[in-house]
Write a protein that holds these residues in place. Structure first.
Motif, PDB file in Angstrom:
ATOM      1  N   UNK A   1      -7.222  22.655  57.046  1.00  0.00           N
ATOM      2  CA  UNK A   1      -7.499  22.875  58.503  1.00  0.00           C
ATOM      3  C   UNK A   1      -8.533  21.797  59.112  1.00  0.00           C
ATOM      4  N   UNK A   2      -9.394  21.314  58.250  1.00  0.00           N
ATOM      5  CA  UNK A   2     -10.285  20.305  58.685  1.00  0.00           C
ATOM      6  C   UNK A   2      -9.572  19.103  58.942  1.00  0.00           C
ATOM      7  N   UNK A   3      -8.624  18.787  58.095  1.00  0.00           N
ATOM      8  CA  UNK A   3      -7.675  17.553  58.252  1.00  0.00           C
ATOM      9  C   UNK A   3      -6.894  17.753  59.589  1.00  0.00           C
ATOM     10  N   UNK A   4      -6.215  18.732  59.608  1.00  0.00           N
ATOM     11  CA  UNK A   4      -5.483  19.064  60.747  1.00  0.00           C
ATOM     12  C   UNK A   4      -6.073  18.969  62.196  1.00  0.00           C
ATOM     13  N   UNK A   5      -7.285  19.640  62.028  1.00  0.00           N
ATOM     14  CA  UNK A   5      -8.306  19.336  63.231  1.00  0.00           C
ATOM     15  C   UNK A   5      -8.360  17.801  63.532  1.00  0.00           C
TER      16      UNK A   5
ATOM     17  N   UNK B   1      -5.390  16.174  64.933  1.00  0.00           N
ATOM     18  CA  UNK B   1      -5.334  16.694  66.422  1.00  0.00           C
ATOM     19  C   UNK B   1      -6.382  15.932  67.397  1.00  0.00           C
ATOM     20  N   UNK B   2      -7.575  16.001  66.877  1.00  0.00           N
ATOM     21  CA  UNK B   2      -8.649  15.095  67.756  1.00  0.00           C
ATOM     22  C   UNK B   2      -8.429  13.705  67.902  1.00  0.00           C
ATOM     23  N   UNK B   3      -7.951  12.944  66.734  1.00  0.00           N
ATOM     24  CA  UNK B   3      -7.774  11.727  66.948  1.00  0.00           C
ATOM     25  C   UNK B   3      -6.283  11.463  67.832  1.00  0.00           C
ATOM     26  N   UNK B   4      -5.513  12.226  67.776  1.00  0.00           N
ATOM     27  CA  UNK B   4      -4.229  11.964  68.645  1.00  0.00           C
ATOM     28  C   UNK B   4      -4.669  12.429  70.028  1.00  0.00           C
ATOM     29  N   UNK B   5      -5.615  13.297  70.377  1.00  0.00           N
ATOM     30  CA  UNK B   5      -5.877  13.458  71.681  1.00  0.00           C
ATOM     31  C   UNK B   5      -7.000  12.411  72.402  1.00  0.00           C
ATOM     32  N   UNK B   6      -7.539  11.685  71.363  1.00  0.00           N
ATOM     33  CA  UNK B   6      -8.528  10.559  71.907  1.00  0.00           C
ATOM     34  C   UNK B   6      -7.428   9.531  72.258  1.00  0.00           C
TER      35      UNK B   6
END
Length: 92
Positions: A32-36, A39-44
């Motif tokens: 879950x931490x890796x997934x978050x 997703x954060x990196x993708x959004x940035x």
């Protein structure tokens, strides 16, 4: 292996739902931490691309305004065509 799974080793462990269900609590937390993070990196990255496109549009508008000023066009007309502010045009 999907590109998503290649991003982090923990994703390669989750190939299907049954593997996700059978994870230990610690493995699921790491997943879950890796997934978050992913997703954060993708959004940035998406936001940076959008900002880059906007900067490119503004640079083109400034160049167009510069040419129009050299051609003697009125500031009002330049504002209408470039969508730049009066202050931006006056500072060119």
């Amino acid at each position: 292996m999907s590109p998503f799974q290649a991003q982090r080793p923990i994703f390669s462990k989750v190939g299907n739902i049954s593997e996700l269900v059978n994870m230990t609590e610690q493995e699921r937390e790491i997943y879950n931490i890796s997934l978050d993070s992913y997703r954060t990196n993708l959004s940035v990255m998406k936001n940076e691309r959008a900002e880059g496109r906007e900067e490119g549009r503004e640079e083109k508008a400034v160049e167009m305004a510069r040419v129009m000023l050299q051609d003697g066009e009125s500031i009002d007309k330049i504002i209408r065509y470039t969508k730049l502010s009066r202050e931006q045009i006056e500072n060119i």
